[in-house]
Design an enzyme around this catalytic site. Structure first.
Site, mmCIF file in Angstrom:
data_model
loop_
_atom_site.group_PDB
_atom_site.id
_atom_site.type_symbol
_atom_site.label_atom_id
_atom_site.label_comp_id
_atom_site.label_asym_id
_atom_site.label_seq_id
_atom_site.Cartn_x
_atom_site.Cartn_y
_atom_site.Cartn_z
ATOM 1 C CG LEU A 179 -55.048 -54.324 -31.359
ATOM 2 C CD1 LEU A 179 -53.769 -54.651 -30.598
ATOM 3 C CD2 LEU A 179 -56.256 -54.831 -30.593
ATOM 4 C CG ASN A 180 -56.982 -46.460 -33.552
ATOM 5 O OD1 ASN A 180 -56.554 -46.196 -34.672
ATOM 6 N ND2 ASN A 180 -57.487 -45.555 -32.769
ATOM 7 C CB THR A 203 -53.592 -50.536 -38.980
ATOM 8 O OG1 THR A 203 -54.310 -49.625 -38.167
ATOM 9 C CG2 THR A 203 -54.544 -51.333 -39.824
ATOM 10 C CG ASP A 206 -60.141 -44.752 -36.004
ATOM 11 O OD1 ASP A 206 -59.294 -43.842 -35.904
ATOM 12 O OD2 ASP A 206 -59.887 -45.858 -36.489
ATOM 13 N N GLY A 251 -51.372 -47.479 -41.407
ATOM 14 C CA GLY A 251 -50.908 -46.100 -41.570
ATOM 15 C C GLY A 251 -51.949 -45.044 -41.238
ATOM 16 N N GLY A 252 -53.019 -45.396 -40.505
ATOM 17 C CA GLY A 252 -54.003 -44.386 -40.116
ATOM 18 C C GLY A 252 -54.517 -43.650 -41.335
HETATM 19 N N1 GLY Z 1 -57.645 -47.297 -36.840
HETATM 20 C C1 GLY Z 1 -57.251 -46.857 -38.102
HETATM 21 C C2 GLY Z 1 -58.334 -46.944 -39.113
HETATM 22 O O1 GLY Z 1 -59.210 -47.778 -38.984
HETATM 23 O O2 GLY Z 1 -58.337 -46.175 -40.039
#
Ligand code: GLY
Length: 573
Positions: A403-404, A384, A426, A476-477
């Site tokens: 974009l994930n 991200t 997600d 960082g998810g």
């Molecule tokens: N794709 C990661 C987030 O939106 O948390």
């Protein structure tokens, strides 16, 4: 916007004298706007790519405000940082004006109207992992272009054409890729070929990519030109929409012309909370990040972190236990607020978060299996990107966009030249089944047509005594929330400069799996052994987060924090 003028007290007089000394010394060194501590007086942009940071500062120098610069940076990143910068994805903006107005914009992607709850399950009801991660079916309806149009319409000062132009130039003329980008593109060569049999600018058929090779993206330049000429219609209708739909037909994806036309971003009331006298302004759902950030801060506020010290065993243990409880709440209670009644008020009560910490035992780790969501009354795959901007008037923008996964679904729209997201992952594909970040969820985040998938992105702004203090965020998810949290406490509790707080080694826990992740050298070995003896499972992993942040000093200058974990650059003037 005008700054208010108030009588100067003694502190302010001292500050003014210091500021004058700073200005004199910076003029003497020939760098107008920059003082000897590397701080800037007029404005700053911190982003994941040097080209994008420079684009943003040029817009500020032309008289654009922070939102103008943000729009220009978002489009520039779509060109120069294709692993996460995008027009085929989505994101969130947190805004604070010089006069203290606050707002947030949710331009998160939505599930296509043809999406359904079990679309990623096999006939036995088990998740087909790659189906939500790669290819056409992994994409939600993109939100970034509508988001930029809305942000600019509400707050922009320069013309739309002016803020889109730098990205068109970068795409049409090409830009020099960094060493890191050359390695990433070479690593993905085979996958990009497989998902784009009709060719894409990201594949070099002649030879492997090298540092400083020119990446030219003609199709993307044309798409950006259409967006420049027609605004949202240049993307959600006409030739670009036709290309997206043709791409969907080729790869059995779901996004239709109506889905594109019907996409709209949403202005949402920011989440705010206090921590040790600082006001935190952050993103509400569809992100889980803002609520979780405030919950974490409320959970640790009663404890003397400063006395215990940065990443001491006590500090880490306390924070891990807070994270365990907050991520358990996230899994149950958070989802798209347009579809699910998120119990926001209850989750943000200080007494609630204090009560959640009541059963924490200093002598032994609390097993995650014994922590359920509270009852409320009333690495490479973490791609991200975040950018932080402050302008001359102290308007501030904090945007996290994605974009994930890295390079999203790996599908570049033929004829339009941009990558599509794989944001559908997600969603909670099946209750209790982990997504690519190991996050689990349930009903709140189940797939439904036109619903937004839950995010962890946590763009945030911090105020002190009614003045701007910090602009912060990170990719960082699932680690986004804990990295933003640690960056804030690194400055507030551990007195670090912005750059030091960003670079400081980080750790992460997310309830499930019941493991604590540490960056190498985040803690000394004795402290690690003490935690292990109490039952914590500790794993050393690669980089956590890539924070880009700005701190406003008490003298009114700006310190940048550009994460050394990437190619990130702070540019001020
Ligand atoms: N794709 C990661 C987030 O939106 O948390």
């Amino acid at each position: 916007m005008q700054k208010t003028t108030k009588p100067l007290n003694n502190f302010k007089i001292t500050s003014v004298i210091l500021a004058v000394i700073i200005i004199i010394s910076s003029c003497a060194s020939g760098q107008l706007g920059k003082n000897n501590s590397g701080e800037y007086e007029n404005g700053m942009v911190v982003s994941a790519h040097p080209e994008a940071s420079h684009v943003g500062v040029e817009i500020l120098k032309k008289g654009g405000n922070a939102v103008d610069a943000a729009v220009a940076v978002q489009f520039a990143l779509a060109v120069v940082y294709p692993n996460a910068g995008n027009i085929g994805g989505g994101g969130f903006m947190v805004y604070r004006s010089a006069s203290g107005e606050i707002n947030t914009l949710d331009f998160r992607e939505k599930a296509a109207s043809g999406a359904s709850r079990d679309m990623y399950l096999d006939s036995a009801g088990n998740p087909i992992v790659d189906k939500s991660l790669y290819g056409h079916l992994a994409s939600g309806v993109p939100g970034s272009v509508d988001g930029m149009v809305e942000a600019h319409k509400k707050y922009g000062k320069l013309s739309w054409a002016e803020v889109v132009q730098p990205a068109i130039d970068l795409a049409a003329n090409g830009f020099k890729i960094t060493k890191r980008q050359a390695a990433e593109l070479n690593g993905l060569h085979r996958n990009l070929m497989d998902f784009n049999p009709n060719g894409t600018a990201f594949v070099n058929l002649e030879s492997p990519w090298k540092e400083s090779d020119l990446l030219v993206q003609k199709e993307l330049a044309n798409t950006l030109k259409l967006i420049q000429e027609k605004g949202r219609a240049g993307f959600y209708e006409g030739a670009v929409a036709d290309s997206v739909v043709a791409e969907m037909q080729r790869g059995k994806g779901l996004i239709t012309k109506e889905d594109l036309k019907n996409y709209h971003s949403a202005w949402r009331k920011p989440i705010t909370g206090m921590y040790r006298g600082y006001k935190i302004i952050t993103m509400p759902p569809t992100s889980s990040g803002g609520i979780a950030l405030i919950q974490l801060l409320q959970s640790v506020e009663p404890y003397p972190l400063k006395k215990w010290g940065f990443n001491s065993d006590s500090t880490v243990q306390l924070i891990v236990e807070a994270e365990r409880r907050v991520y358990a709440d996230r899994a149950t209670h958070l989802g798209d607020p347009d579809f699910y009644a998120v119990p926001q008020v209850g989750l943000l009560k200080a007494e609630y978060n204090k009560s959640r910490m009541a059963n924490f035992n200093w002598n032994a780790a609390t097993p995650s299996s014994s922590v359920l969501a509270g009852e409320i009354k009333g690495s490479e795959h973490e791609e991200t990107t975040h950018f932080s901007i402050v302008d001359h008037d102290e308007n501030a923008v904090s945007i996290t966009t994605t974009l994930n996964g890295s390079y999203g679904s790996l599908v570049a729209v033929k004829g339009a030249g941009f990558l599509l997201n794989n944001e559908m992952d997600d969603f909670s594909v099946k209750p209790g089944a982990p997504n690519m970040y190991g996050l689990v969820g349930g009903e709140a985040n189940a797939i439904a047509p036109n619903k937004r998938m839950l995010s962890s992105m946590t763009p945030s702004i911090v105020e002190k005594d009614g003045k701007l203090f910090m602009v912060v965020g990170t990719p960082g998810g699932s680690t986004i929330i804990t990295s933003v949290f640690q960056t804030i406490i690194n400055v507030i509790d551990f007195d670090m400069s912005m750059q030091k707080a960003v670079a400081a080694k980080k750790f992460h826990h997310q309830w499930l799996p019941d493991e604590v992740y540490l960056e190498k050298d985040a803690m000394d070995s004795l402290s690690i052994e003490k935690l292990k003896a109490k039952g914590y499972k500790i794993l050393i992993r690669g980089p956590i987060g890539r924070v880009d942040a700005i701190l406003r000093t008490k003298w009114g200058t700006y310190q940048g924090g550009a994460d050394p974990r990437g190619d990130d650059v702070a540019v001020g003037y």
